[in-house]
Write a protein that holds these residues in place. Sequence first.
Motif, mmCIF file in Angstrom:
data_model
loop_
_atom_site.group_PDB
_atom_site.id
_atom_site.type_symbol
_atom_site.label_atom_id
_atom_site.label_comp_id
_atom_site.label_asym_id
_atom_site.label_seq_id
_atom_site.Cartn_x
_atom_site.Cartn_y
_atom_site.Cartn_z
ATOM 1 N N ILE A 97 -1.041 -5.657 -4.432
ATOM 2 C CA ILE A 97 -0.396 -4.740 -3.492
ATOM 3 C C ILE A 97 -0.752 -3.320 -3.928
ATOM 4 O O ILE A 97 -0.535 -2.946 -5.084
ATOM 5 C CB ILE A 97 1.133 -4.932 -3.467
ATOM 6 N N GLU A 98 -1.313 -2.540 -3.017
ATOM 7 C CA GLU A 98 -1.770 -1.184 -3.328
ATOM 8 C C GLU A 98 -0.745 -0.125 -2.923
ATOM 9 O O GLU A 98 -0.547 0.850 -3.654
ATOM 10 C CB GLU A 98 -3.099 -0.900 -2.623
ATOM 11 N N ALA A 99 -0.145 -0.273 -1.747
ATOM 12 C CA ALA A 99 0.778 0.746 -1.248
ATOM 13 C C ALA A 99 1.700 0.145 -0.200
ATOM 14 O O ALA A 99 1.344 -0.831 0.468
ATOM 15 C CB ALA A 99 0.007 1.913 -0.639
ATOM 16 N N ILE A 100 2.882 0.742 -0.079
ATOM 17 C CA ILE A 100 3.835 0.334 0.952
ATOM 18 C C ILE A 100 4.416 1.595 1.581
ATOM 19 O O ILE A 100 4.823 2.514 0.876
ATOM 20 C CB ILE A 100 4.976 -0.533 0.371
ATOM 21 N N LYS A 101 4.430 1.617 2.900
ATOM 22 C CA LYS A 101 5.058 2.706 3.652
ATOM 23 C C LYS A 101 6.071 2.090 4.598
ATOM 24 O O LYS A 101 5.917 0.935 5.022
ATOM 25 C CB LYS A 101 4.019 3.478 4.462
ATOM 26 N N SER A 102 7.107 2.857 4.922
ATOM 27 C CA SER A 102 8.117 2.366 5.848
ATOM 28 C C SER A 102 8.335 3.355 6.977
ATOM 29 O O SER A 102 8.031 4.533 6.873
ATOM 30 C CB SER A 102 9.442 2.113 5.121
ATOM 31 N N GLU A 103 8.860 2.832 8.054
ATOM 32 C CA GLU A 103 9.270 3.665 9.174
ATOM 33 C C GLU A 103 10.682 3.230 9.537
ATOM 34 O O GLU A 103 10.874 2.080 9.933
ATOM 35 C CB GLU A 103 8.327 3.459 10.354
ATOM 36 N N GLU A 156 12.227 1.691 -3.487
ATOM 37 C CA GLU A 156 11.189 1.400 -4.461
ATOM 38 C C GLU A 156 10.707 -0.025 -4.253
ATOM 39 O O GLU A 156 11.358 -0.818 -3.582
ATOM 40 C CB GLU A 156 11.702 1.581 -5.885
ATOM 41 N N TRP A 157 9.565 -0.318 -4.840
ATOM 42 C CA TRP A 157 9.045 -1.678 -4.799
ATOM 43 C C TRP A 157 8.354 -1.976 -6.121
ATOM 44 O O TRP A 157 7.887 -1.080 -6.803
ATOM 45 C CB TRP A 157 8.085 -1.874 -3.618
ATOM 46 N N HIS A 158 8.362 -3.248 -6.485
ATOM 47 C CA HIS A 158 7.675 -3.652 -7.696
ATOM 48 C C HIS A 158 7.293 -5.127 -7.601
ATOM 49 O O HIS A 158 7.795 -5.858 -6.757
ATOM 50 C CB HIS A 158 8.519 -3.368 -8.956
ATOM 51 N N ILE A 159 6.385 -5.520 -8.481
ATOM 52 C CA ILE A 159 5.895 -6.894 -8.538
ATOM 53 C C ILE A 159 6.481 -7.570 -9.767
ATOM 54 O O ILE A 159 6.378 -7.043 -10.871
ATOM 55 C CB ILE A 159 4.354 -6.944 -8.616
ATOM 56 N N LEU A 160 7.091 -8.717 -9.570
ATOM 57 C CA LEU A 160 7.597 -9.537 -10.668
ATOM 58 C C LEU A 160 6.664 -10.731 -10.828
ATOM 59 O O LEU A 160 6.280 -11.346 -9.829
ATOM 60 C CB LEU A 160 9.008 -10.045 -10.363
ATOM 61 N N GLU A 161 6.293 -11.043 -12.057
ATOM 62 C CA GLU A 161 5.456 -12.213 -12.299
ATOM 63 C C GLU A 161 6.274 -13.250 -13.048
ATOM 64 O O GLU A 161 6.902 -12.943 -14.056
ATOM 65 C CB GLU A 161 4.198 -11.824 -13.076
ATOM 66 N N ASP A 162 6.279 -14.478 -12.502
ATOM 67 C CA ASP A 162 7.065 -15.544 -13.088
ATOM 68 C C ASP A 162 6.344 -16.871 -12.890
ATOM 69 O O ASP A 162 6.098 -17.283 -11.750
ATOM 70 C CB ASP A 162 8.454 -15.598 -12.434
ATOM 71 N N ILE A 202 2.021 -2.610 4.580
ATOM 72 C CA ILE A 202 1.712 -3.019 3.214
ATOM 73 C C ILE A 202 0.196 -3.144 3.077
ATOM 74 O O ILE A 202 -0.433 -3.959 3.751
ATOM 75 C CB ILE A 202 2.409 -4.355 2.878
ATOM 76 N N ASP A 203 -0.381 -2.299 2.207
ATOM 77 C CA ASP A 203 -1.821 -2.337 1.951
ATOM 78 C C ASP A 203 -2.075 -3.178 0.702
ATOM 79 O O ASP A 203 -1.382 -3.028 -0.310
ATOM 80 C CB ASP A 203 -2.361 -0.922 1.726
ATOM 81 N N SER A 204 -3.075 -4.046 0.779
ATOM 82 C CA SER A 204 -3.389 -4.912 -0.355
ATOM 83 C C SER A 204 -4.897 -5.094 -0.455
ATOM 84 O O SER A 204 -5.638 -4.763 0.468
ATOM 85 C CB SER A 204 -2.684 -6.263 -0.196
ATOM 86 N N SER A 205 -5.337 -5.628 -1.591
ATOM 87 C CA SER A 205 -6.766 -5.860 -1.807
ATOM 88 C C SER A 205 -6.964 -7.097 -2.671
ATOM 89 O O SER A 205 -6.069 -7.523 -3.387
ATOM 90 C CB SER A 205 -7.420 -4.641 -2.466
ATOM 91 N N VAL A 206 -8.167 -7.633 -2.561
ATOM 92 C CA VAL A 206 -8.568 -8.780 -3.374
ATOM 93 C C VAL A 206 -10.041 -8.601 -3.715
ATOM 94 O O VAL A 206 -10.814 -8.105 -2.921
ATOM 95 C CB VAL A 206 -8.309 -10.127 -2.638
ATOM 96 N N ARG A 207 -10.414 -8.967 -4.925
ATOM 97 C CA ARG A 207 -11.817 -8.913 -5.335
ATOM 98 C C ARG A 207 -12.472 -10.248 -5.005
ATOM 99 O O ARG A 207 -11.822 -11.269 -4.965
ATOM 100 C CB ARG A 207 -11.920 -8.654 -6.826
#
Length: 173
Positions: free
Chosen positions: A67-73, A80-86, A110-115
């Motif tokens: 996840i690269e960026a999040i904007k709201s309207e 805030e936002w964050h990634i939890l790994e479990d 929500i902007d995201s990317s993958v290699r």
Amino acid sequence: ASLELFLGRRSSNLQIRTATTIDIDPQDSENSNKAANESTAQTVAAISCQGRPSYQIEAEVSPDWSIEAIKSEPASALGEWHILEDEGRKLLRIQLNEPIFPDNPLRLEIDSSVRKAESLLPALASELSPLRFLSGRSVRRLLLLRSRQRGQMELLYGLDHSRLAADAIDSVD
């Protein structure tokens, strides 16, 4: 006299409509703005609420996606936002400053990317999405694939027979 309490999370009454556009960047891409083999996606989610207000949204992030960026309207709604790994899973948790009320829907971008785009295809449509919302109920999920490379991509497994009529899309979509 006795009192018995049950503590737990109340079920969410969120209804979520998503539209995701994935730009696939093959190895021989001529796009100089992004690193080679990096595909990007933008997910737009329209979130409404039935019943009690909600201040938090959760989604599972698909493997290899970031996840690269999040904007709201409205913009003030996003806290805030964050990634939890479990246990090998990535969970996106979005905290809101303003609740989603029945008469106050929220729109997220929500902007995201993958290699390594080649890891994306071939795949089922359900496997391509960068995230899956866990809070609430998905009412509609739209997916658009675009190639940054000139030419065409081939649709496999009967996908070319899938059609979406214009009258099946309402103004919210």
